[in-house]
Design a protein around this motif. Structure first.
Motif, PDB file in Angstrom:
ATOM      1  N   PHE A 251     -18.817  13.909  22.020  1.00 20.62           N
ATOM      2  CA  PHE A 251     -19.527  12.674  22.336  1.00 20.62           C
ATOM      3  C   PHE A 251     -21.018  12.942  22.494  1.00 20.62           C
ATOM      4  O   PHE A 251     -21.429  14.058  22.812  1.00 20.62           O
ATOM      5  N   ARG A 252     -21.788  11.904  22.272  1.00 22.05           N
ATOM      6  CA  ARG A 252     -23.215  11.952  22.576  1.00 22.05           C
ATOM      7  C   ARG A 252     -23.604  10.636  23.257  1.00 22.05           C
ATOM      8  O   ARG A 252     -22.929   9.624  23.112  1.00 22.05           O
ATOM      9  N   THR A 253     -24.695  10.664  24.003  1.00 21.25           N
ATOM     10  CA  THR A 253     -25.165   9.463  24.689  1.00 21.25           C
ATOM     11  C   THR A 253     -26.072   8.663  23.763  1.00 21.25           C
ATOM     12  O   THR A 253     -26.996   9.211  23.160  1.00 21.25           O
ATOM     13  N   GLU A 254     -25.777   7.387  23.649  1.00 20.20           N
ATOM     14  CA  GLU A 254     -26.607   6.459  22.871  1.00 20.20           C
ATOM     15  C   GLU A 254     -26.971   5.282  23.776  1.00 20.20           C
ATOM     16  O   GLU A 254     -26.228   4.934  24.702  1.00 20.20           O
ATOM     17  N   ARG A 255     -28.093   4.648  23.467  1.00 21.04           N
ATOM     18  CA  ARG A 255     -28.450   3.399  24.153  1.00 21.04           C
ATOM     19  C   ARG A 255     -28.010   2.256  23.254  1.00 21.04           C
ATOM     20  O   ARG A 255     -28.428   2.165  22.100  1.00 21.04           O
ATOM     21  N   ILE A 256     -27.145   1.398  23.811  1.00 19.34           N
ATOM     22  CA  ILE A 256     -26.422   0.415  23.018  1.00 19.34           C
ATOM     23  C   ILE A 256     -26.714  -0.998  23.511  1.00 19.34           C
ATOM     24  O   ILE A 256     -26.685  -1.264  24.719  1.00 19.34           O
ATOM     25  N   GLU A 257     -26.976  -1.883  22.573  1.00 21.19           N
ATOM     26  CA  GLU A 257     -27.036  -3.314  22.868  1.00 21.19           C
ATOM     27  C   GLU A 257     -25.673  -3.932  22.577  1.00 21.19           C
ATOM     28  O   GLU A 257     -25.064  -3.666  21.540  1.00 21.19           O
ATOM     29  N   ILE A 258     -25.210  -4.772  23.510  1.00 21.46           N
ATOM     30  CA  ILE A 258     -23.917  -5.441  23.365  1.00 21.46           C
ATOM     31  C   ILE A 258     -24.200  -6.896  23.012  1.00 21.46           C
ATOM     32  O   ILE A 258     -24.758  -7.648  23.813  1.00 21.46           O
ATOM     33  N   HIS A 259     -23.809  -7.311  21.841  1.00 26.48           N
ATOM     34  CA  HIS A 259     -24.065  -8.676  21.378  1.00 26.48           C
ATOM     35  C   HIS A 259     -22.981  -9.620  21.884  1.00 26.48           C
ATOM     36  O   HIS A 259     -21.894  -9.175  22.299  1.00 26.48           O
ATOM     37  N   PRO A 260     -23.222 -10.937  21.871  1.00 27.55           N
ATOM     38  CA  PRO A 260     -22.234 -11.893  22.405  1.00 27.55           C
ATOM     39  C   PRO A 260     -20.860 -11.806  21.756  1.00 27.55           C
ATOM     40  O   PRO A 260     -19.850 -12.105  22.398  1.00 27.55           O
ATOM     41  N   ASP A 261     -20.809 -11.401  20.484  1.00 29.51           N
ATOM     42  CA  ASP A 261     -19.503 -11.279  19.811  1.00 29.51           C
ATOM     43  C   ASP A 261     -18.898  -9.893  19.982  1.00 29.51           C
ATOM     44  O   ASP A 261     -17.919  -9.558  19.319  1.00 29.51           O
ATOM     45  N   ALA A 262     -19.461  -9.085  20.892  1.00 28.90           N
ATOM     46  CA  ALA A 262     -19.030  -7.716  21.189  1.00 28.90           C
ATOM     47  C   ALA A 262     -19.397  -6.733  20.089  1.00 28.90           C
ATOM     48  O   ALA A 262     -18.934  -5.598  20.089  1.00 28.90           O
ATOM     49  N   ARG A 263     -20.234  -7.160  19.152  1.00 29.38           N
ATOM     50  CA  ARG A 263     -20.782  -6.205  18.190  1.00 29.38           C
ATOM     51  C   ARG A 263     -21.770  -5.304  18.924  1.00 29.38           C
ATOM     52  O   ARG A 263     -22.448  -5.729  19.862  1.00 29.38           O
ATOM     53  N   LEU A 264     -21.843  -4.050  18.512  1.00 24.21           N
ATOM     54  CA  LEU A 264     -22.726  -3.078  19.149  1.00 24.21           C
ATOM     55  C   LEU A 264     -23.809  -2.639  18.192  1.00 24.21           C
ATOM     56  O   LEU A 264     -23.606  -2.583  16.979  1.00 24.21           O
ATOM     57  N   SER A 265     -24.976  -2.307  18.749  1.00 27.78           N
ATOM     58  CA  SER A 265     -26.049  -1.755  17.915  1.00 27.78           C
ATOM     59  C   SER A 265     -26.922  -0.850  18.773  1.00 27.78           C
ATOM     60  O   SER A 265     -27.002  -0.997  19.996  1.00 27.78           O
ATOM     61  N   ARG A 266     -27.557   0.100  18.120  1.00 29.20           N
ATOM     62  CA  ARG A 266     -28.462   1.002  18.810  1.00 29.20           C
ATOM     63  C   ARG A 266     -29.778   0.287  19.114  1.00 29.20           C
ATOM     64  O   ARG A 266     -30.301  -0.462  18.287  1.00 29.20           O
ATOM     65  N   THR A 267     -30.325   0.562  20.306  1.00 27.29           N
ATOM     66  CA  THR A 267     -31.631   0.016  20.665  1.00 27.29           C
ATOM     67  C   THR A 267     -32.232   0.902  21.751  1.00 27.29           C
ATOM     68  O   THR A 267     -31.493   1.413  22.614  1.00 27.29           O
ATOM     69  N   PRO A 268     -33.535   1.127  21.756  1.00 30.32           N
ATOM     70  CA  PRO A 268     -34.138   2.024  22.755  1.00 30.32           C
ATOM     71  C   PRO A 268     -33.956   1.550  24.192  1.00 30.32           C
ATOM     72  O   PRO A 268     -34.018   2.359  25.123  1.00 30.32           O
TER      73      PRO A 268
END
Length: 285
Positions: A242-259
């Protein structure tokens, strides 16, 4: 360890249950995406076949997924007493049972193999439990597909619970779809364990797995071993890093990387040959 799984849908859930029953001494099963207690009945039946009558089965949050239970026409569940059926009914009772477990155990490993409805309900009722439950969740994707990251099945079924849980838990670990849906973990009709499980002399739990696998492969040509892969990570085995990422959680539970997103542990690499060897050994008859 709490195994939170939608037993009776994708075969990986039942495979993970069989492995957990054989290798985890202190095990509790909670059914995700419950359908009128049918998953709990199937889990109880499978555990009995595995000689694990000591494992408690708790019926979880019922999301009305009537079409997400596979075995009605392929496996006849054994008769259960009204006392058992009464015990597995009720969201409040499910929450109370898990809260009791969390209050009497210093640290709990929670492996989420289905929608995150159950862990969300528990944390909502008793937020301090979030500090003592280490959650490894099957789901999430970060790589783009046709210009957009997909929403994994577990998050799509109950996106509100996924969003709440991922925000409330302390550094949850996600075993991503990019790793679970690999060709290396694919099960097809040529899966080498199937003939062994189908032998007349095979134990009942193995024959049950074979019935489930065959039923799914009639429905779809393949499935994947993401459930036992996530279980291996919860057990602390070295196959998934595993590695640590900073993740944005969208309303539909989609995930994306964001600082500026929430820190989460996400799967980084998988040693598939070692994982498959472990899985075969764990299911050896």
């Amino acid at each position: 360890m709490i195994l939170d799984a939608d037993i009776g849908w994708r075969p990986g859930g039942l495979i993970a249950l069989a492995i957990a029953a054989r290798v985890v001494p202190n095990l509790v099963v909670v059914t995700a995406d419950e359908t009128h207690g049918r998953r709990a009945q199937l889990a109880r039946h499978a555990l009995n076949l595995l000689d694990r009558t000591d494992v408690r089965v708790i019926a979880g949050f019922d999301l009305g997924g009537e079409d997400r239970f596979l075995l009605d026409n392929h496996h006849r569940s054994p008769a259960f007493s009204e006392d058992f059926l009464e015990r597995i009914r009720g969201l409040d009772r499910m929450i109370a049972a898990i809260v009791e477990l969390c209050e009497t155990t210093r640290r709990i490993r929670w492996v989420g193999l289905g929608p995150m409805s159950n862990i969300t309900a528990v944390v909502s009722r008793l937020p301090e439990i979030a500090d003592r439950v280490m959650v490894t969740q099957l789901g999430g994707a970060l790589n783009h597909h046709h210009g957009k990251t997909p929403v994994s099945h577990n998050f799509r079924v109950d996106p509100v619970s996924a969003g709440l849980a991922l925000r409330a838990l302390h550094t949850p670990r996600l075993v991503r779809g990019e790793h679970t849906d690999s060709d290396a973990t694919q099960i097809t009709p040529g899966f080498p364990l199937l003939p062994t499980f189908e032998q007349p002399t095979a134990p009942g739990w193995a024959q049950l797995l074979a019935i489930h696998l065959r039923a799914w492969l009639v429905r779809e040509p393949r499935t994947w071993l993401g459930h036992p892969l996530a279980l291996s990570a919860t057990l602390g085995l070295p196959f998934v890093t595993f590695r640590t990422e900073r993740i944005e959680i969208h309303p539909d539970a989609r995930l994306s990387r964001t600082p500026h997103g929430r820190p989460m542990q996400v799967s980084n690499t998988v040693d598939y040959p070692a994982f498959l060897t472990w899985m075969r050994d764990a299911l050896r008859i």
